[in-house]
Design an enzyme around this catalytic site. Structure first.
Site, PDB file in Angstrom:
ATOM      1  N   SER A 197       0.971  -1.257  -0.172  1.00 13.09           N
ATOM      2  CA  SER A 197       0.032  -0.043   0.087  1.00 13.09           C
ATOM      3  C   SER A 197       0.924   1.221  -0.013  1.00 13.09           C
ATOM      4  CB  SER A 197      -0.852   0.007   1.424  1.00 13.09           C
ATOM      5  OG  SER A 197      -0.076   0.193   2.212  1.00 13.09           O
ATOM      6  N   LYS A 198       0.305   2.583  -0.117  1.00 17.03           N
ATOM      7  CA  LYS A 198       0.901   3.588  -0.080  1.00 17.03           C
ATOM      8  C   LYS A 198       1.891   3.785   1.292  1.00 17.03           C
ATOM      9  CE  LYS A 198      -0.656   7.375  -2.733  1.00 17.03           C
ATOM     10  NZ  LYS A 198      -0.552   8.593  -3.231  1.00 17.03           N
TER      11      LYS A 198
END
Ligand code: GLU
Length: 466
Positions: A249-250
């Site tokens: 994820s980010k």
């Protein structure tokens, strides 16, 4: 249809191109190119609430940017189009009717409340929740007129067995699925149904996709069989995790190709790293031509792949150094407005392209260069040394005498200062670096010299003495 390999990448346009999906696209592309097959791009936009044209456009752009070209797709004419699921509803209807007429699908009128109650009961009893088939036997006259039904696939009693290229032999007892929905009450075909019709009609021979779809595959095989379509080969790739073993994820620095593009990564560096995620090509750096040759479904790993930003940075650094200067100039030009000449920029990019990790570091370094330096504490200390004054005075004299500065002139000037002041090593270089950049470390002094040029060097030295 010929017996050529046909693979597809089938993104849902509900977000930007995720790194995991880009890896799926890459593996399909590599396989198609290696086997002299066809790579089909299909947009799976049946989720009308979450799909947008903007995301679709963004996915297409990112694939193009990565240079993963497709042979058939929404923007290309092909024999099996349309390649957009939202334009294929009429096609799905035909096969829905076929299943219904053969008694392999039936309308279900159960309310949400009833289904929820059923679910809770099953969970409480320790059973996996599934539909109990209540509407299977409803006669026509028993069907409520005022409820829009969903359509359920009548799951036969059987064990579904298939040989996955990565996971080997897998078997699933269909009994646990329950009769699943193939058309929603809004009349829209569900993912599991549309995907089968499309894979079959588009002649897809191999489905290479993420392991998150593994539980869908036996359901899809049931539909292939019900419609007497040949079942494709499957390869489910392990998911991509961050170094902390949680889904990418980010938080791990980037989740989408757009994130990476904006952070200054080159497509070839990203592709190089993607090649190592779940596949060991046996080579650290590889061109796409080599990757096409080396790719093998048999050599794909079953263990989760780790996306490693640090490794990607190493690749990126190397690819930026190798990149054509003109290409980099085009990428960084927008940051500079009119403050520099094309010639200076070319020169500057050439000088520093071996020293940066990301493309956006290039303007960062160069713009900081163009600004008057703020002298850092350590640099101030260097400049306070009595010998520094002497070195800088001689420097100004020497520079004044030159027309232009290049590497040879730089060497000449430094040799001259050394001779006249008797200083060498740090005591010679540091004051010059400090006065020109305000820092005690950074780019090679020779490069700083050439990039600043005569006028700017003299100004910075004079300002120090003012
Ligand atoms: N549209 C699906 C997704 O984006 C992929 C479907 C498939 O590969 O079968 O996850």
């Amino acid at each position: 249809m010929s017996n050529k390999i046909r693979v597809r990448f089938a993104p849902s346009p509900t977000g930007h191109l995720h790194i995991g999906n880009a890896r799926t696209a890459l593996f399909n592309w590599l396989f198609a190119r290696q086997q002299d097959g066809q790579f089909v791009l299909r947009i799976e936009d049946t989720d009308t609430e979450r799909s947008t044209k903007a995301f679709e456009q963004s996915i297409l752009e990112d694939l193009e940017w990565l240079d993963l070209d497709w042979d058939e797709g929404p923007d290309k004419k092909g024999p099996f189009g349309p390649y957009q699921q939202s334009e294929r509803f009429g096609i799905y209807k035909k096969y829905v009717d076929k299943l219904t007429n053969q008694g392999k699908a039936y309308p279900c009128y159960c309310t949400h409340e009833r289904l929820e109650e059923l679910r809770q009961k099953q969970i409480k009893a320790g059973w996996p929740p599934r539909y109990d088939g209540r509407c299977r036997t409803l006669s026509k006259s028993e069907r409520p007129k005022d409820i829009k039904p969903v359509l359920r696939f009548l799951v036969p009693e059987r064990i579904v067995v298939f040989e996955d290229k990565i996971h080997k032999k897998l078997s699933f007892d269909a009994a646990v699925f329950g009769d699943f929905i193939i058309v929603g009450s809004d009349g829209i075909a569900t993912y599991n149904f549309a995907v089968v019709i499309d894979d079959a009609l588009m002649g897809i021979t191999h489905v290479i996709r993420g392991e998150d779809h593994l539980s869908n595959t036996p359901r899809q095989i049931l539909i292939f069989d019900a419609l007497c379509f040949p079942v494709p080969e499957y390869a489910h790739t392990p998911l991509i995790f961050g170094p902390d073993r949680t889904p990418l994820s980010k938080r791990h620095g980037a989740a989408s190709i757009k994130d990476l593009k904006e952070s200054g990564f080159l497509p070839e560096a990203i592709l190089n790293h993607l090649c190592h995620l779940g596949f060991s090509p046996g080579k650290e750096f590889l061109s796409m031509d080599e990757a096409v040759k080396l790719f093998s479904l048999q050599r794909l790993s079953r263990s989760p792949a780790i996306f490693d930003m640090e490794r990607l940075k190493i690749f990126n650094r190397a690819y930026i150094e190798k990149a054509e200067t003109n290409r980099l100039v085009n990428l960084v030009e927008p940051y500079f407005k009119e403050q520099v000449s094309e010639e200076w920029l070319k020169h500057a990019v050439e000088a520093i392209k071996g020293e940066v990790v990301a493309v956006k570091d290039i303007p960062k370094i160069l713009l900081s260069f163009l600004k008057q330096p703020i002298v850092e504490k350590e640099a101030e200390k260097v400049l306070e040394e009595p010998s520094a004054k002497e070195v800088l005075k001689v420097l100004a004299d020497a520079v004044e005498k030159q027309e232009t500065l290049n590497s040879d002139v730089y060497k000449e000037i430094m040799a001259g200062i050394k001779k006249r002041t008797g200083e060498s090593g740090k005591r010679l270089f540091m004051p010059i670096r400090a006065v020109l950049t305000g820092k005690v470390q950074g780019l090679e002094l020779e490069k700083i010299f050439v990039l600043l040029g005569k006028k700017e060097i003299l100004e910075r030295v004079r300002k120090h003495f003012a």
